[in-house]
Motif scaffolding. Structure first.
Motif, mmCIF file in Angstrom:
data_model
loop_
_atom_site.group_PDB
_atom_site.id
_atom_site.type_symbol
_atom_site.label_atom_id
_atom_site.label_comp_id
_atom_site.label_asym_id
_atom_site.label_seq_id
_atom_site.Cartn_x
_atom_site.Cartn_y
_atom_site.Cartn_z
ATOM 1 N N PRO A 155 0.791 -1.133 0.075
ATOM 2 C CA PRO A 155 -0.079 -0.066 0.009
ATOM 3 C C PRO A 155 1.029 1.150 0.072
ATOM 4 O O PRO A 155 1.698 1.304 0.765
ATOM 5 N N GLU A 156 0.542 2.125 -0.797
ATOM 6 C CA GLU A 156 1.181 3.634 -0.997
ATOM 7 C C GLU A 156 0.613 4.239 0.089
ATOM 8 O O GLU A 156 -0.644 4.298 0.471
ATOM 9 N N MET A 196 9.126 1.124 2.647
ATOM 10 C CA MET A 196 9.882 1.759 1.777
ATOM 11 C C MET A 196 9.940 3.109 1.960
ATOM 12 O O MET A 196 8.986 3.514 1.865
ATOM 13 N N PHE A 197 11.196 3.719 2.199
ATOM 14 C CA PHE A 197 11.396 5.062 2.547
ATOM 15 C C PHE A 197 11.928 5.643 1.255
ATOM 16 O O PHE A 197 12.457 5.121 0.369
ATOM 17 N N ARG A 198 11.364 6.992 0.910
ATOM 18 C CA ARG A 198 11.493 7.535 -0.308
ATOM 19 C C ARG A 198 13.185 7.726 -0.500
ATOM 20 O O ARG A 198 13.615 7.680 -1.655
ATOM 21 N N ILE A 254 8.098 8.253 3.847
ATOM 22 C CA ILE A 254 7.738 6.880 3.846
ATOM 23 C C ILE A 254 6.713 6.703 2.474
ATOM 24 O O ILE A 254 5.520 7.331 2.163
ATOM 25 N N GLN A 255 7.353 5.752 1.477
ATOM 26 C CA GLN A 255 6.515 5.606 0.053
ATOM 27 C C GLN A 255 5.531 4.601 0.357
ATOM 28 O O GLN A 255 4.201 4.833 -0.114
ATOM 29 N N GLN A 256 5.886 3.479 0.806
ATOM 30 C CA GLN A 256 5.180 2.262 0.799
ATOM 31 C C GLN A 256 5.420 1.329 2.081
ATOM 32 O O GLN A 256 6.320 1.233 2.653
ATOM 33 N N ILE A 257 4.167 0.631 2.431
ATOM 34 C CA ILE A 257 4.418 -0.355 3.560
ATOM 35 C C ILE A 257 3.698 -1.473 3.303
ATOM 36 O O ILE A 257 2.522 -1.505 2.667
#
Length: 68
Positions: A2-3, A24-26, A9-12
């Motif tokens: 999920p974005e 996922m960190f930008r 933070i971009q996604q988890i």
């Protein structure tokens, strides 16, 4: 994954059976946090501030591994 709406933070993503949280960190890439309860993941998804929740409830609280 999920974005999410966050400047950091971009996604988890969450693996319930393994209790793994993937973030996922930008700027710095992907990390896995181990032993994270599902309730923490769900609260993370629904937090008014994703970054603040991460800093207060996840960062430095669970074993972590950087993903390639």
């Amino acid at each position: 994954m999920p974005e999410v709406i966050s400047s950091v933070i971009q996604q988890i993503e969450y693996e319930a059976g393994a209790r793994k949280l993937h973030v996922m960190f930008r700027e710095t890439g992907a990390y896995t946090y181990y032993g994270v309860p599902r309730s923490v993941y769900e609260a993370f998804l629904n937090a008014p501030s994703i970054g603040q929740f991460f800093n207060e409830r996840i960062r430095d609280r669970y074993p972590t591994e950087r993903r390639d």
